[in-house]
Design an enzyme around this catalytic site. Structure first.
Site, PDB file in Angstrom:
ATOM      1  N   ASP A 108     -12.753  -3.872  -1.422  1.00 43.58           N
ATOM      2  CA  ASP A 108     -13.705  -4.908  -1.579  1.00 43.58           C
ATOM      3  C   ASP A 108     -15.128  -4.427  -0.827  1.00 43.58           C
ATOM      4  O   ASP A 108     -14.999  -3.341  -0.160  1.00 43.58           O
ATOM      5  CB  ASP A 108     -13.156  -6.315  -0.637  1.00 43.58           C
ATOM      6  CG  ASP A 108     -12.942  -5.975   0.899  1.00 43.58           C
ATOM      7  OD1 ASP A 108     -13.705  -6.386   1.473  1.00 43.58           O
ATOM      8  OD2 ASP A 108     -11.590  -5.423   0.822  1.00 43.58           O
TER       9      ASP A 108
ATOM     10  N   GLU B  29       0.828  -1.232   0.198  1.00 45.99           N
ATOM     11  CA  GLU B  29       0.039   0.246   0.020  1.00 45.99           C
ATOM     12  C   GLU B  29       0.989   1.286   0.234  1.00 45.99           C
ATOM     13  O   GLU B  29       0.590   2.217  -0.502  1.00 45.99           O
ATOM     14  CB  GLU B  29      -0.878  -0.092   1.206  1.00 45.99           C
ATOM     15  CG  GLU B  29      -1.928  -1.004   1.135  1.00 45.99           C
ATOM     16  CD  GLU B  29      -2.598  -1.235   2.713  1.00 45.99           C
ATOM     17  OE1 GLU B  29      -3.967  -1.402   2.615  1.00 45.99           O
ATOM     18  OE2 GLU B  29      -1.958  -0.792   3.691  1.00 45.99           O
TER      19      GLU B  29
END
Length: 263
Positions: free
Chosen positions: A221, A20
């Site tokens: 998600d 990330e």
């Protein structure tokens, strides 16, 4: 108490996973800082400047305790890494002016979240600290939001989100990628728009040291969707990391040189 008139000249960006963080680190040309953490700790730090201000990025590093070599995700490493970084940097150049917890998250379609959306956090809560004893129940939820008693460390992001075209919402934190039925009930009670594994713990560290907190989360998600979270997360992680690299400089440009009250 947070000094509302202090100018933001040093931002600490706390990110759980290296995947990330690295696109953002490389984009800003930050260099590895070997001095921030003691050598026996797994945490990593990178530092440099952006538009004349100091930027420090910390990640939780890789697991060595359980010999897995995976990223140290979850509340324990996040709280410890952020606290140690804030405390160490507090002695240098007036300390950190704002902590940004940046990373991926699950999103709720019932709250209008879609894959790739950028959310700025309006409050933090926990959904898996279930302690059914009066007083301890509220502690377990651990909600922090703007203007919450003496711990007024949560930046109200509404003006910033409107300026940048991002969404806003409550982030609910837990130590599992999946969820139980009880987690679902608690996240609904928390009015969660997004779900992660670190934000509330990092905000707690900020509250201990009275440092302003802002969450910047990219949806990987859909929590209340049809696809298993772990499959959807892995499918979208690389894309989300790139989106984070694009979103974070915009946030930095919008906050650097401003005061807490300006935002």
């Amino acid at each position: 108490m947070v000094n509302a008139d202090r100018t933001i000249q040093h931002v600490l960006v706390a990110v759980a996973m290296e995947a990330e963080a690295m696109p953002f680190v490389e984009y800003l040309g930050l260099e590895k800082d070997e001095t921030l953490f003691e050598s026996h700790l797994p945490f990593l730090a990178y530092s440099g400047t952006h538009n004349g201000a100091k930027v420090t990025v910390v990640t939780n590093g890789k697991d060595t305790i359980y010999s897995t070599g995976v990223d140290n995700v979850g509340t324990v490493p996040a709280a410890l890494a952020s606290y140690l970084a804030l405390h160490k940097l507090g002695a240098a150049d007036g300390g950190v002016d704002l902590l940004i917890n940046a990373g991926t998250s699950g999103g709720f379609q019932r709250k209008g979240a879609s894959i790739g959306d950028v959310f700025l956090t309006t409050a933090v809560s926990h959904h898996d600290r279930r302690i059914a004893i009066p007083g301890f129940d509220s502690y377990g939820v651990g909600r922090l939001e703007p203007n919450s008693s003496s711990n007024n460390i949560i930046l109200n992001p509404e003006k910033l989100a409107a300026q940048l075209g991002f969404k806003t919402g409550v982030v609910s934190t837990g130590n599992s990628l999946d969820k139980t039925e009880e987690c679902d009930q608690n996240m609904l009670a928390n009015d969660a728009s997004i779900k992660d594994m670190e934000a509330a713990a990092i905000a707690w560290s900020c509250a201990l040291l009275q440092k302003p907190f802002l969450g910047v989360k990219i949806v990987t998600d859909i929590v209340d969707g049809d696809m298993p979270s772990h499959d959807e997360f892995m499918l979208n992680l690389a894309t989300a990391a790139k989106s984070l690299q694009e979103a974070l400089p915009k946030v930095l440009d919008a906050v650097l040189g401003k005061t807490y009250s300006d935002l």
